[in-house]
Scaffold this active site. Structure first.
Site, PDB file in Angstrom:
ATOM      1  N   LYS A  44       0.842  -1.202   0.000  1.00 51.54           N
ATOM      2  CA  LYS A  44       0.000   0.000   0.000  1.00 51.54           C
ATOM      3  C   LYS A  44       0.874   1.248   0.000  1.00 51.54           C
ATOM      4  CE  LYS A  44      -0.316  -0.190   5.049  1.00 51.54           C
ATOM      5  NZ  LYS A  44      -1.177  -0.564   6.191  1.00 51.54           N
ATOM      6  N   ARG A 142     -10.989  -0.243  14.986  1.00 48.66           N
ATOM      7  CA  ARG A 142     -10.932   0.514  13.733  1.00 48.66           C
ATOM      8  C   ARG A 142     -11.951  -0.138  12.808  1.00 48.66           C
ATOM      9  NH1 ARG A 142      -4.884   1.451  11.349  1.00 48.66           N
ATOM     10  NH2 ARG A 142      -5.447  -0.345  10.089  1.00 48.66           N
ATOM     11  N   TYR A 277      15.725  29.753   7.823  1.00 51.75           N
ATOM     12  CA  TYR A 277      14.619  30.575   8.336  1.00 51.75           C
ATOM     13  C   TYR A 277      14.598  30.618   9.864  1.00 51.75           C
ATOM     14  CZ  TYR A 277      12.634  30.222   3.621  1.00 51.75           C
ATOM     15  OH  TYR A 277      12.427  30.279   2.271  1.00 51.75           O
ATOM     16  N   MET A 325      11.285  24.088   2.576  1.00 50.27           N
ATOM     17  CA  MET A 325      10.473  23.269   1.674  1.00 50.27           C
ATOM     18  C   MET A 325      11.333  22.416   0.750  1.00 50.27           C
ATOM     19  SD  MET A 325       7.505  24.394  -1.017  1.00 50.27           S
ATOM     20  CE  MET A 325       6.500  25.188   0.213  1.00 50.27           C
TER      21      MET A 325
HETATM   22  C1  LIG Z   1      -0.495  -1.674   6.781  1.00 52.19           C
HETATM   23  C2  LIG Z   1      -1.157  -2.936   7.184  1.00 52.19           C
HETATM   24  C3  LIG Z   1      -0.420  -4.108   7.410  1.00 52.19           C
HETATM   25  C4  LIG Z   1       1.088  -4.139   7.408  1.00 52.19           C
HETATM   26  O1  LIG Z   1       1.558  -3.623   8.624  1.00 52.19           O
HETATM   27  P1  LIG Z   1       3.130  -3.640   8.961  1.00 52.19           P
HETATM   28  O2  LIG Z   1       3.206  -3.266  10.390  1.00 52.19           O
HETATM   29  O3  LIG Z   1       3.749  -2.624   8.057  1.00 52.19           O
HETATM   30  O4  LIG Z   1       3.587  -5.013   8.666  1.00 52.19           O
HETATM   31  C5  LIG Z   1      -1.102  -5.269   7.655  1.00 52.19           C
HETATM   32  N1  LIG Z   1      -2.453  -5.287   7.704  1.00 52.19           N
HETATM   33  C6  LIG Z   1      -3.178  -4.180   7.522  1.00 52.19           C
HETATM   34  C7  LIG Z   1      -4.656  -4.256   7.624  1.00 52.19           C
HETATM   35  C8  LIG Z   1      -2.583  -2.968   7.273  1.00 52.19           C
HETATM   36  O5  LIG Z   1      -3.316  -1.867   7.094  1.00 52.19           O
END
Ligand SMILES: *Cc1c(COP(=O)(O)O)cnc(C)c1O
Length: 389
Positions: A44, A142, A277, A325
């Protein structure tokens, strides 16, 4: 998607070198650690900033039999790029591309009744059965359905649609809240609840191909959580989920990304010279300053102002003053490296350079955020793309 530069020797302002041999070795190490289970490489968010398609390909070559993404768009892009096999995505919102997902043969997660209804309607329209994985909330609070709440309804509705040929329930799954804190009481509680929710669904007649709950920290530290499949993200990229668990080498992992920039200017300044800055850094005496041409627009965290480490000509230097930036400055202590010298912000750490974990500590965050936020203006340069042997 990020830009890709193909010539590793091109004189780039900045680059994120992605070592695909390291990534493949990490996947193999994870397969060995979870030997009873299949490995899903979670790619992802553009493979945590490493580039989704090349990383997904390398992970599959090394034996990851599943790919995982958050959004359906990410999963569809992988399929479009020709990635074979099982691809699962779990972050859906109403009106999402259910039909495209079914037609692309994705495994989709549903964690609520609205999602199951939209999926079933799309399967009817497509005239194809969907592959669906039911998400249980075992304690993260969640996504997913609650035990004793809508889990029973979700299971019943899914089985009804399955009996009509509209879908196949391919998986039952959940996600940990505190897997990076071994011994945390929520871990055992979530595992117990997961087993109960599995038993309930299986008792109703669900025959999942895969049951899964383990992320990287659970894969590395909690064998009883492996079930049929482990979903590893950060470990694929060679980063430890938490420094308290150990460093990457303790788990046979090696960081995949090396971020460097080409020093754009070196100059002499007297003592008492304000830098960047707000003049949060004032030179303590006559010195040299080096201009590093990356900034927070490239994902370098501004919170690491005055703290982030950089390797220049064999020496660790620290960001002097604020990160802007597009650029920041390091105090070179009188040294005069040639302009064009590569300043290494982070890498595997075994060639003297800092690591993403060092930047996480300098910025008060986690290494996940450091690599994931490296911006699209930084080209990814893939090395060791060919699998040796
Ligand atoms: C991002 C994610 C993972 C992977 O998590 P890591 O800690 O990076 O291994 C696994 N399952 C779900 C649902 C996630 O959102």
């Amino acid at each position: 998607m990020n830009e890709t530069a193909t010539a590793p020797t091109a004189p780039l302002r900045a680059r994120a070198e992605i070592d695909l041999a390291a990534l493949r070795a990490n996947v193999r190490a994870l397969r060995a650690r979870a030997s009873g289970a299949a490995v899903m490489a979670v790619v992802k968010s553009d493979a945590y900033g490493h580039g989704a398609v090349p990383c997904a390909r390398a992970a599959v070559e090394a034996g990851a039999s599943w790919l995982g993404t958050a959004t359906p768009e990410e999963a569809l892009a992988l399929r479009k790029a020709g990635l074979p096999g099982r691809i699962m995505c779990w972050l859906w919102t109403p009106g999402g591309p259910w039909r495209e997902a079914i037609e692309a043969d994705l495994d989709v997660s549903v964690g609520g009744m609205w999602a199951l209804r939209e999926l079933v309607a799309a399967a009817r329209e497509a005239g194809l059965p969907a592959r669906v994985q039911l998400k249980a909330d075992t304690g993260l609070g969640r996504g997913g359905c609650q035990p004793g709440g809508d889990w029973a309804e979700l299971v019943a509705e899914a089985l009804r649609a399955q009996s009509e040929g509209l879908l196949r329930v391919t998986g039952l799954w959940s996600h940990f809240a505190c897997a990076d804190e071994p011994g945390h009481p929520s871990i055992a509680a979530q595992l117990t609840l997961f087993r109960e929710m599995l038993a309930y669904a299986e008792g109703q007649g669900v025959r999942p191909e895969v049951r899964h709950i383990a992320n990287s920290p659970a894969t590395l530290t909690l064998p009883e959580s492996h079930f049929d499949l482990v979903r590893t993200g950060i470990a694929v990229y060679g980063i430890s989920p938490s420094p308290e668990l150990g460093g990457p080498a303790d788990f046979g992992l090696r960081p995949v990304m090396t971020l460097s920039a080409s020093i754009a200017l070196v100059k002499h300044v007297p003592g008492g010279h304000g830098v960047s800055y707000g003049h949060r850094y004032v030179t303590p005496g006559a010195t040299t300053l080096g201009l590093v041409p990356v900034g927070y627009a490239d994902g370098i965290p501004r919170h690491a102002s005055g703290a982030g480490p950089v390797l220049v000509d064999g020496k660790w230097r620290t960001v002097a003053g604020r990160i802007a930036m597009d650029q920041f400055v390091v105090d070179l202590g009188g040294d005069e490296p040639a302009t064009g010298t590569r300043a290494v912000l982070f890498g595997p750490g075994d060639r003297g350079e800092p690591t993403a974990e060092d930047w996480a500590q300098a910025a008060g965050t986690i290494a996940y955020e450091i690599v994931t936020r490296i911006g699209t203006r930084v080209p990814r340069v893939y090395v060791n793309e060919e699998q040796a042997g």
